[in-house]
Write a protein that holds these residues in place. Structure first.
Motif, PDB file in Angstrom:
ATOM      1  N   ARG A   1     -55.934  16.473  -1.030  1.00  0.00           N
ATOM      2  CA  ARG A   1     -57.108  16.844  -1.824  1.00  0.00           C
ATOM      3  C   ARG A   1     -57.604  18.204  -1.369  1.00  0.00           C
ATOM      4  O   ARG A   1     -57.943  18.392  -0.203  1.00  0.00           O
ATOM      5  CB  ARG A   1     -58.209  15.789  -1.689  1.00  0.00           C
ATOM      6  N   ASP A   2     -57.664  19.151  -2.305  1.00  0.00           N
ATOM      7  CA  ASP A   2     -58.096  20.507  -1.993  1.00  0.00           C
ATOM      8  C   ASP A   2     -59.483  20.763  -2.574  1.00  0.00           C
ATOM      9  O   ASP A   2     -59.763  20.388  -3.723  1.00  0.00           O
ATOM     10  CB  ASP A   2     -57.121  21.524  -2.576  1.00  0.00           C
TER      11      ASP A   2
ATOM     12  N   GLY B   1     -64.037  14.221 -12.317  1.00  0.00           N
ATOM     13  CA  GLY B   1     -63.454  14.554 -13.606  1.00  0.00           C
ATOM     14  C   GLY B   1     -61.986  14.887 -13.451  1.00  0.00           C
ATOM     15  O   GLY B   1     -61.270  14.232 -12.694  1.00  0.00           O
ATOM     16  N   TYR B   2     -61.534  15.951 -14.137  1.00  0.00           N
ATOM     17  CA  TYR B   2     -60.132  16.337 -14.106  1.00  0.00           C
ATOM     18  C   TYR B   2     -59.984  17.844 -13.925  1.00  0.00           C
ATOM     19  O   TYR B   2     -60.884  18.619 -14.253  1.00  0.00           O
ATOM     20  CB  TYR B   2     -59.418  15.907 -15.389  1.00  0.00           C
ATOM     21  N   PHE B   3     -58.833  18.243 -13.409  1.00  0.00           N
ATOM     22  CA  PHE B   3     -58.496  19.645 -13.170  1.00  0.00           C
ATOM     23  C   PHE B   3     -57.221  19.955 -13.948  1.00  0.00           C
ATOM     24  O   PHE B   3     -56.197  19.280 -13.769  1.00  0.00           O
ATOM     25  CB  PHE B   3     -58.281  19.865 -11.679  1.00  0.00           C
TER      26      PHE B   3
ATOM     27  N   HIS C   1     -54.074  16.205  -5.586  1.00  0.00           N
ATOM     28  CA  HIS C   1     -52.777  16.634  -6.093  1.00  0.00           C
ATOM     29  C   HIS C   1     -51.767  15.493  -6.166  1.00  0.00           C
ATOM     30  O   HIS C   1     -50.682  15.670  -6.707  1.00  0.00           O
ATOM     31  CB  HIS C   1     -52.234  17.773  -5.231  1.00  0.00           C
ATOM     32  N   ASP C   2     -52.114  14.326  -5.624  1.00  0.00           N
ATOM     33  CA  ASP C   2     -51.222  13.173  -5.691  1.00  0.00           C
ATOM     34  C   ASP C   2     -51.629  12.195  -6.787  1.00  0.00           C
ATOM     35  O   ASP C   2     -50.977  11.170  -6.974  1.00  0.00           O
ATOM     36  CB  ASP C   2     -51.203  12.441  -4.350  1.00  0.00           C
TER      37      ASP C   2
ATOM     38  N   GLU D   1     -64.307  14.243  -0.413  1.00  0.00           N
ATOM     39  CA  GLU D   1     -62.921  14.343   0.031  1.00  0.00           C
ATOM     40  C   GLU D   1     -62.271  12.982   0.224  1.00  0.00           C
ATOM     41  O   GLU D   1     -61.052  12.843   0.105  1.00  0.00           O
ATOM     42  CB  GLU D   1     -62.854  15.135   1.334  1.00  0.00           C
ATOM     43  N   ASP D   2     -63.085  11.960   0.516  1.00  0.00           N
ATOM     44  CA  ASP D   2     -62.498  10.633   0.720  1.00  0.00           C
ATOM     45  C   ASP D   2     -62.174   9.932  -0.596  1.00  0.00           C
ATOM     46  O   ASP D   2     -61.557   8.858  -0.604  1.00  0.00           O
ATOM     47  CB  ASP D   2     -63.412   9.748   1.583  1.00  0.00           C
ATOM     48  N   GLY D   3     -62.579  10.520  -1.723  1.00  0.00           N
ATOM     49  CA  GLY D   3     -62.156  10.015  -3.025  1.00  0.00           C
ATOM     50  C   GLY D   3     -62.885   8.787  -3.514  1.00  0.00           C
ATOM     51  O   GLY D   3     -62.350   8.024  -4.317  1.00  0.00           O
TER      52      GLY D   3
END
Length: 242
Positions: free
Chosen positions: A164-165, A204-206, A179-180, A197-199
């Motif tokens: 995660r960036d 949303g979406y990139f 990214h996964d 960062e921990d999700g």
């Protein structure tokens, strides 16, 4: 028993197994289950799944009777996502779910999937345990509408590492691109974006085509990038996963 790809003649059996599975696995009322079956497994919907290059519908066939169903989709570059894994309650405990999962995993990987994701409603204890017992990690949550109610859905992955960036949105807030975890777009994949960062919370979406966070989603789960026209069709005929 054999696991095979579904055929048009299997449509009534697929709906029946899905209905019985939903009824046994979730605390859903009859109207909610009927609504879900009509949306996800009507004649046109199953035909679309069978004809779609990015879709996979397998059935567990025992002596000519369909006793299990798996529905999957290629939702990003080299990613296969298992949307549903249904087993007729009368045949549970016989290893049918495991056999169906293993064959689904094999076919997805044969078609190019390097990572497998799974989606399961949060209140399905057996379903969540099923993925955890196979070494999958819960990496996020989403929402799905069934009838007039919204339910939490857990997202699992077998990826060894979750990358995660951090990126900054228009307001200056830092959010995290996973990214996964991504969904297939018409041009390039859409990566899931989280608030932290921990999700734990989804932002949303990139869009990986133009590297933009400016994406819109309609009530059917269709994502469209505001900048470059990259589009993701709905994975299911239901609510958005935001």
């Amino acid at each position: 028993m054999r696991i095979r790809e579904a055929e048009p003649a299997d449509r009534p059996a697929v709906r029946d197994v899905a209905r019985r599975s939903l009824d046994a696995s979730y605390s859903l009322g009859p109207e909610a289950i009927t609504s879900a079956i009509e949306e996800w497994y009507d004649e046109d919907r199953i035909e679309e799944i069978l004809e779609g290059d990015d879709r996979l519908l397998l059935v567990a066939d025992r002596d000519g009777q369909v006793v299990g169903v798996s529905e999957s989709v290629f939702s990003g570059d080299h990613v296969g996502t298992i949307l549903w894994l249904h087993v007729d309650p009368s045949y549970r405990g016989e290893g049918i779910g495991s056999a169906l999962f293993d064959e689904t995993d094999r076919v997805l990987r044969d078609r190019g999937a390097e990572t497998i994701h799974g989606r399961v409603l949060a209140d399905n204890v057996e379903g969540n345990t099923f993925y955890e017992d196979r070494g999958f990690e819960r990496v996020g949550t989403g929402e799905v509408d069934i009838g007039e109610r919204t339910y939490v859905e857990n997202l699992y992955t077998d990826a060894d590492e979750i990358g995660r960036d951090p990126v900054t949105d228009e307001s200056g807030k830092t959010v995290y691109v996973d990214h996964d975890t991504h969904e297939k777009g018409s041009i390039e994949p859409f990566h899931v974006v989280y608030m932290t960062e921990d999700g734990d919370d989804r932002y949303g979406y990139f869009c990986s085509n133009c590297e933009s966070l400016a994406n819109a989603m309609n009530s059917m789960g269709r994502i469209e990038c505001n900048n470059c026209g990259n589009v993701r069709k709905p994975l299911r005929w239901d609510a958005a996963y935001l």
